[in-house]
Design a protein around this motif. Structure first.
Motif, PDB file in Angstrom:
ATOM      1  N   LEU A 128       1.019  -0.822  -0.107  1.00 42.68           N
ATOM      2  CA  LEU A 128       0.232  -0.243   0.013  1.00 42.68           C
ATOM      3  C   LEU A 128       1.065   0.895   0.213  1.00 42.68           C
ATOM      4  O   LEU A 128       1.746   0.778   0.687  1.00 42.68           O
ATOM      5  N   VAL A 129       0.379   2.262  -1.135  1.00 45.83           N
ATOM      6  CA  VAL A 129       1.349   3.666  -0.783  1.00 45.83           C
ATOM      7  C   VAL A 129      -0.028   4.613  -0.712  1.00 45.83           C
ATOM      8  O   VAL A 129      -1.219   4.670  -1.351  1.00 45.83           O
ATOM      9  N   GLU A 170      -5.611   4.762   9.628  1.00 52.61           N
ATOM     10  CA  GLU A 170      -5.463   3.596   8.413  1.00 52.61           C
ATOM     11  C   GLU A 170      -5.328   2.718   8.471  1.00 52.61           C
ATOM     12  O   GLU A 170      -6.089   1.831   7.366  1.00 52.61           O
ATOM     13  N   MET A 171      -4.275   2.730   8.142  1.00 52.32           N
ATOM     14  CA  MET A 171      -3.287   1.867   7.516  1.00 52.32           C
ATOM     15  C   MET A 171      -2.761   0.820   8.592  1.00 52.32           C
ATOM     16  O   MET A 171      -3.044  -0.478   8.105  1.00 52.32           O
ATOM     17  N   LEU A 172      -2.344   1.464  10.006  1.00 46.92           N
ATOM     18  CA  LEU A 172      -2.245   0.167  10.984  1.00 46.92           C
ATOM     19  C   LEU A 172      -3.624  -0.579  11.081  1.00 46.92           C
ATOM     20  O   LEU A 172      -3.899  -2.184  10.756  1.00 46.92           O
ATOM     21  N   ALA A 173      -5.013  -0.175  11.256  1.00 50.86           N
ATOM     22  CA  ALA A 173      -6.482  -0.812  11.144  1.00 50.86           C
ATOM     23  C   ALA A 173      -6.581  -1.673  10.126  1.00 50.86           C
ATOM     24  O   ALA A 173      -7.127  -2.417  10.526  1.00 50.86           O
ATOM     25  N   SER A 184       5.210  -3.865   7.638  1.00 46.33           N
ATOM     26  CA  SER A 184       5.693  -3.052   8.529  1.00 46.33           C
ATOM     27  C   SER A 184       4.892  -1.621   7.559  1.00 46.33           C
ATOM     28  O   SER A 184       5.080  -1.572   5.791  1.00 46.33           O
ATOM     29  N   VAL A 185       4.714  -1.264   8.506  1.00 50.41           N
ATOM     30  CA  VAL A 185       3.835   0.877   8.481  1.00 50.41           C
ATOM     31  C   VAL A 185       4.219   1.800   8.776  1.00 50.41           C
ATOM     32  O   VAL A 185       4.681   1.957   9.451  1.00 50.41           O
ATOM     33  N   LEU A 229       3.856   7.743   2.652  1.00 49.39           N
ATOM     34  CA  LEU A 229       3.576   6.376   3.182  1.00 49.39           C
ATOM     35  C   LEU A 229       3.698   5.339   2.475  1.00 49.39           C
ATOM     36  O   LEU A 229       3.102   4.866   1.573  1.00 49.39           O
ATOM     37  N   ASN A 230       3.471   4.090   3.188  1.00 48.16           N
ATOM     38  CA  ASN A 230       3.663   3.061   2.648  1.00 48.16           C
ATOM     39  C   ASN A 230       3.218   1.956   3.709  1.00 48.16           C
ATOM     40  O   ASN A 230       3.793   2.146   5.399  1.00 48.16           O
ATOM     41  N   GLY A 231       2.418   0.714   3.226  1.00 45.61           N
ATOM     42  CA  GLY A 231       2.883  -0.610   4.436  1.00 45.61           C
ATOM     43  C   GLY A 231       2.542  -1.940   3.560  1.00 45.61           C
ATOM     44  O   GLY A 231       1.865  -1.982   2.812  1.00 45.61           O
TER      45      GLY A 231
END
Length: 429
Positions: free
Chosen positions: A289-290, A304-307, A355-356, A385-387
């Motif tokens: 995800l970027v 939001e990415m962590l969730a 890793s986020v 951001l990326n994950g």
């Protein structure tokens, strides 16, 4: 890379942050940046003054010629010529200062966010959340490499024959299971508003520098010498570089992209029990995800990415915990980073699967990724951001071990519609 504005206006804050990341020679590097920048600005000022003087003198030449003062006009011409020669040298000095400054800034890591804990290595990372229940396995439970052999799912030895260690062969149901995981991760990303792209698996040098893989991780990347191209270590590199040298409209932010790709990492120096089986590979699959966002919204994007990643771990029925990485264990480019680890029941250890990170403006400054403020019309740096959502090998290892039965490995319910079977076993067709 760090902006000159940040370094000049918050010098001590930057030095303190770099020390938190255990960056050796932080003070020396930052003061060297300020010294080179001062030299560059002084040279630019001399150039500007000379150009202004040359313009002023050039205007005088015509007036002197009209008045018949040829000797004086010739003298002024000589002065203008001398200024032009001086400017040639000043231009060289300025170009060298700019090149030296850029090369030095490339070697300085990002400054960690204030929420990043102090610490030297992974032992000092902080668990911020836990979820799921660790399974109770029988005494004769097998590690995933033995399960793969028992049910003919992955052939590690055949991969060694064809390529070398770290390049396994996936067989039958496991090959289908891999595709099912990829499809599941991509579909979950789509549901969360990410636009899927299919990026190249090789990138040029500029792309490597843009996201910070170069020059920091050069030794970990596979390099195609003849073409000077690099195999991607993650889809983060090509996907984020889509926005290199772009000025985005504020109304289009946040930009959300996802991509599946194979990933290639040399993992130089890795050996021992921690690299056995699927624990550490040179080639593996991952969905990335970027996000590109405005600075004031980027930490909401991070949450939001962590969730999103946490939801994937829950749907795969895996015990997990979330770590906030300490300064000494963070990547070169991140301002803050959270690792997701899932429990590998037979190995009795946690395996990192995501890793986020929020890079704040660090990557964007390297990429020249900017946006135009709708109200002020000013051009500002974005935050990137990326994950991982998610990386397959260790997810597969954990599923195999945590969901094992004597008859095979139970497929998590969320994946059954994607793979078409409920059990990973030796019935491969």
């Amino acid at each position: 890379m760090l902006t000159l504005k940040l370094i000049s206006e918050q010098t001590e804050h930057v030095i303190k942050g770099l020390k938190k990341k255990h960056f050796e020679g932080a003070e020396e590097a930052i003061h060297k940046v300020l010294e080179i920048d001062k030299c560059r600005r002084e040279t630019q000022q001399k150039l500007d003054n000379n150009l202004s003087e040359a313009k002023k003198l050039s205007a005088q030449i015509g007036q002197l010629m009209k008045k018949g003062k040829k000797d004086e006009a010739e003298s002024v011409k000589n002065n203008v010529a001398a200024l032009k020669e001086t400017n040639k040298e000043l231009e060289k000095e300025k170009a060298k200062a700019e090149e030296d400054l850029k090369n030095l800034l490339y070697t300085i890591p990002n400054v960690p966010n204030d929420d990043v804990p102090e610490g030297k290595d992974f032992h000092d990372n902080v668990v911020v959340k836990e979820g799921g229940v660790k399974p109770e396995l029988p005494a004769d439970a097998l590690c995933h490499w033995d399960l793969c052999k028992k049910f003919n799912l992955i052939d590690f030895d055949l991969g060694v024959k064809i390529t070398g260690a770290g390049f396994p062969i996936y067989i039958g149901k496991m090959a289908r299971f891999q595709r099912a995981l990829e499809a599941f991760f991509l579909e979950e990303a789509r549901k969360s508003g990410y636009l899927e792209v299919q990026p190249p698996y090789v990138v040029n040098e500029a792309s490597g520098y843009g996201t910070g893989q170069l020059p920091d991780k050069e030794a970990q990347m596979y390099h195609c010498n003849l073409d000077n191209l690099y195999l991607i270590p993650t889809a983060e590199v090509p996907v984020t570089n889509i926005f290199r040298d772009e000025i985005l409209d504020e109304k289009d932010l946040p930009i959300k992209r996802c991509a599946y790709s194979a990933c290639f990492r040399r993992e130089a120096g890795s050996y021992g029990k921690d690299v056995r089986g699927l624990n550490r590979l040179h080639q593996f699959d991952k969905v990335e995800l970027v996000r590109i966002d405005k600075p004031e919204h980027s930490y909401k994007s991070l949450d939001e990415m962590l969730a999103h990643v946490e939801g994937l771990c829950q749907k795969l029925e895996l015990p997990y915990h979330i770590l906030r990485l300490c300064g000494g264990d963070m990547s070169f480019t991140s301002a803050i980073c959270y690792d997701f680890e899932v429990w590998s029941a037979a190995q009795k250890r946690w395996l990192e699967v995501s890793s986020v990170s929020n890079f704040e403006s660090y990557q964007a400054n390297r990429l020249h990724c900017r946006y135009r403020d709708a109200k002020t019309k000013k051009i500002e740096l974005c935050h990137t951001l990326n994950g991982s959502a998610l990386a397959l090998p260790r997810i597969v290892a954990a599923i195999l071990e945590d969901h094992q039965t004597p008859e095979g490995i139970r497929v998590p319910k969320a994946l059954v519609p994607y793979c078409g079977f409920e059990m990973l076993d030796d019935k491969n067709f």
